[in-house]
Design a protein around this motif. Structure first.
Motif, PDB file in Angstrom:
ATOM      1  N   ASP A 122       0.810  -1.220   0.000  1.00  0.00           N
ATOM      2  CA  ASP A 122       0.000   0.000   0.000  1.00  0.00           C
ATOM      3  C   ASP A 122       0.844   1.271   0.000  1.00  0.00           C
ATOM      4  N   ASP A 123       2.153   1.158   0.267  1.00  0.00           N
ATOM      5  CA  ASP A 123       3.038   2.321   0.249  1.00  0.00           C
ATOM      6  C   ASP A 123       4.139   2.062  -0.781  1.00  0.00           C
ATOM      7  N   PHE A 124       4.092   2.805  -1.875  1.00  0.00           N
ATOM      8  CA  PHE A 124       5.030   2.591  -2.973  1.00  0.00           C
ATOM      9  C   PHE A 124       6.324   3.386  -2.808  1.00  0.00           C
ATOM     10  N   THR A 125       6.449   4.151  -1.734  1.00  0.00           N
ATOM     11  CA  THR A 125       7.589   5.055  -1.592  1.00  0.00           C
ATOM     12  C   THR A 125       8.914   4.310  -1.631  1.00  0.00           C
ATOM     13  N   VAL A 126       9.027   3.230  -0.855  1.00  0.00           N
ATOM     14  CA  VAL A 126      10.278   2.472  -0.804  1.00  0.00           C
ATOM     15  C   VAL A 126      10.557   1.822  -2.153  1.00  0.00           C
ATOM     16  N   LEU A 127       9.539   1.219  -2.757  1.00  0.00           N
ATOM     17  CA  LEU A 127       9.727   0.565  -4.050  1.00  0.00           C
ATOM     18  C   LEU A 127      10.207   1.560  -5.098  1.00  0.00           C
ATOM     19  N   GLU A 128       9.633   2.741  -5.128  1.00  0.00           N
ATOM     20  CA  GLU A 128      10.044   3.737  -6.118  1.00  0.00           C
ATOM     21  C   GLU A 128      11.476   4.199  -5.884  1.00  0.00           C
ATOM     22  N   GLU A 129      11.879   4.319  -4.623  1.00  0.00           N
ATOM     23  CA  GLU A 129      13.277   4.652  -4.340  1.00  0.00           C
ATOM     24  C   GLU A 129      14.201   3.535  -4.812  1.00  0.00           C
ATOM     25  N   VAL A 130      13.786   2.292  -4.587  1.00  0.00           N
ATOM     26  CA  VAL A 130      14.583   1.143  -5.024  1.00  0.00           C
ATOM     27  C   VAL A 130      14.728   1.137  -6.541  1.00  0.00           C
ATOM     28  N   LEU A 131      13.650   1.406  -7.261  1.00  0.00           N
ATOM     29  CA  LEU A 131      13.716   1.402  -8.723  1.00  0.00           C
ATOM     30  C   LEU A 131      14.705   2.444  -9.236  1.00  0.00           C
ATOM     31  N   VAL A 132      14.707   3.621  -8.617  1.00  0.00           N
ATOM     32  CA  VAL A 132      15.645   4.668  -9.031  1.00  0.00           C
ATOM     33  C   VAL A 132      17.082   4.248  -8.732  1.00  0.00           C
ATOM     34  N   ARG A 133      17.316   3.679  -7.563  1.00  0.00           N
ATOM     35  CA  ARG A 133      18.684   3.295  -7.200  1.00  0.00           C
ATOM     36  C   ARG A 133      19.171   2.106  -8.027  1.00  0.00           C
ATOM     37  N   LEU A 134      18.283   1.182  -8.348  1.00  0.00           N
ATOM     38  CA  LEU A 134      18.662   0.109  -9.266  1.00  0.00           C
ATOM     39  C   LEU A 134      18.976   0.667 -10.647  1.00  0.00           C
ATOM     40  N   MET A 135      18.189   1.647 -11.087  1.00  0.00           N
ATOM     41  CA  MET A 135      18.430   2.297 -12.373  1.00  0.00           C
ATOM     42  C   MET A 135      19.827   2.907 -12.399  1.00  0.00           C
TER      43      MET A 135
END
Length: 490
Positions: free
Chosen positions: A154-167
């Motif tokens: 329900d909270d996408f904040t961590v996932l979105e940070e992970v996607l940027v750092r993986l990028m």
């Protein structure tokens, strides 16, 4: 003049939509239309964590883009919903999203080849594991990771940070979407995920379907429809499937994701589906109390090599059980296995090879990929051949013996002619690399020429494989001078 927003090519432009009082319930019903000349992209809006509406757009062409919010709201009809942005040159390391270039290979949007060396870390990017998992990924050879998502998020904040750092690390994120048995709330969750995350250039989609066989096909089509309608960038799509013989024919499915312990399946499914093959789950190096989670490091490396030399790719897995019950496969953290540096060694070998390597079934007794007359990579696996007799096209060649486990490359003395016998160390886990010799070092092409692609096509207009290999694929008894052996010995 209004200021122009700037975003790099294949970056993310995020548009915060103002509140819309005139829409019943304050909900936004509509799309944001981005255009550049005759090109048009429609982007859906989503509700962010604060309850507001946002739209994200990934421009894929440099220059000025215009956008218009398309809604029934009178606020936007009065002119408050338009603007422009300027797409700039991508920064170093940004090659765009990964796509399929033909029936075997992947490449980035700028033509740079992409060889998937992935791992599975299903829940390792939750807040409590995120930093240690990202630190491990930063030093590992993996350029793709499989991450599990389900409707409990329900909270996408961590996932979105992970996607940027993986990028930033150059890592693709394959999101394993748990589709349940097709429940309406699960479909709504998947739709939200796609709308919200599609603008990240390093996203891949993988559908994990459940339920009775009779309902699987219906659910597959429904979730593929969601992806088609709400991902305007057409990221790579596959299915986490247990029935690979028939699941991958749909036009939206870009590649095959296999589960299994036998990498020799790769060549069969490549011929069956004519799509790139990734053996994503072929076991884990570890000490788990399961058949697939307790492989020694040598067998993990063996399966990756075997898959690649049969014309596909394979994913790494690791499952050393910690005192708290955690493992890399499920929870991330630190990598402990011996396979990781050997996979890094293989990745370097593959990235140094010329483009267009193909499985060569004429070498029936050892898995081989190559470009006929130019390059061969032949893997012997558990077999301990004392020697190999080579019958190659006319020319001169450099021949090297690769010790897969000890990560060494030993050159065979002298330049070899097309007919040569190579003595081997009579040990398992060795390979041969054979490269045509030129008086001066030949310049290798390290990018695909995307102009060779037809409009909307995902394969080259000319077939790079030799006629001998094509014939061998169609007739298992076909032989050429590359191998004088009798195929009936298989």
């Amino acid at each position: 003049m209004e200021p122009i927003n700037q975003v790099e090519c294949w970056g993310i432009f995020e548009l915060a939509l103002p509140p819309v009082a005139s829409v019943p319930g304050g909900e936004f019903a509509g799309k944001v239309i981005f255009s550049k000349g005759s090109r048009v992209r429609e982007v859906d809006a989503f509700i962010d964590n604060s309850g507001g509406y946002r739209a994200r757009f990934m421009p894929d062409e440099q220059g000025e883009w215009l956008y218009q919010i398309n809604s029934d709201s009178v606020d936007y009809k009065n002119g408050y919903g338009s603007g422009r942005l300027y797409c700039t040159v991508p920064i170093e390391g940004n090659h765009g999203p990964v796509g399929v270039i033909n029936d075997k290979d992947f490449c980035y949007a700028d033509g740079t080849p992409y060889y998937p060396f992935g791992t599975t870390c299903l829940n390792g990017f939750k807040r409590e594991h995120m930093e240690s998992t990202l630190a491990s990924m930063a030093t590992a050879p993996f350029n793709k990771v499989r991450i599990s998502l389900d409707s409990s998020l329900d909270d996408f904040t961590v996932l979105e940070e992970v996607l940027v750092r993986l990028m930033e690390l150059g890592v693709q994120a394959e999101l394993l979407l748990d589709c349940g048995s097709g429940e309406a709330q699960v479909a709504a969750f998947v739709q939200h995920v796609v709308i919200r995350l599609a603008a990240y250039r390093n996203i891949w989609w993988s559908l994990h379907l459940h339920g009775e066989q009779a309902s699987l096909e219906f659910n597959k089509l429904e979730f593929l429809r969601i992806l088609e309608e709400h991902d305007p960038y057409h990221h790579l799509i596959t299915i986490h499937s247990s029935t690979p013989e028939k699941d991958y024919g749909h036009r939206s499915l870009t590649h095959v994701s296999l589960q299994g312990m036998d990498p020799s399946q790769v060549a069969y499914y490549a011929r069956l589906h004519r799509k790139p093959i990734l053996m994503e789950v072929c076991g884990c190096e570890g000490d788990a109390p399961t058949l697939w989670g307790s492989l020694p490091g040598q067998e993990m490396v063996n399966r990756v090599w075997e898959s690649i030399c049969r014309g596909g790719y394979a994913g790494h897995g690791e499952m050393f059980i910690q005192p708290n019950g955690h493992s890399w496969h499920y929870d991330g953290g630190s990598l402990q296995g011996s396979a990781v540096p050997r996979i890094a060694f293989l990745r370097r070998i593959l990235e140094e090879a010329p483009l267009g390597l193909r499985y060569m079934p004429v070498f029936y007794d050892a898995a081989t990929i190559g470009c006929e007359g130019e390059y061969y990579l032949q893997y012997f696996g558990i077999h301990r051949f004392p020697s190999r007799e080579l019958h190659l096209p006319e020319g001169r060649y450099n021949v090297e013996i690769i010790d897969v486990w000890n990560m060494t490359v030993t050159a065979v003395t002298g330049i070899c002619e097309q007919h040569v016998t190579v003595k081997l160390p009579t040990l398992p886990f060795h390979a041969l690399r054979i490269r045509r010799w030129y008086p001066q070092e030949a310049k290798s092409i390290k990018k695909y020429d995307l102009s060779l692609l037809g409009s909307g096509s995902t394969s080259f207009t000319t077939d790079a494989r030799s006629s001998e290999i094509r014939d061998a694929e169609q007739n298992d008894n076909y032989t050429t001078d590359l191998s004088k052996k009798d195929h009936s010995q298989r």
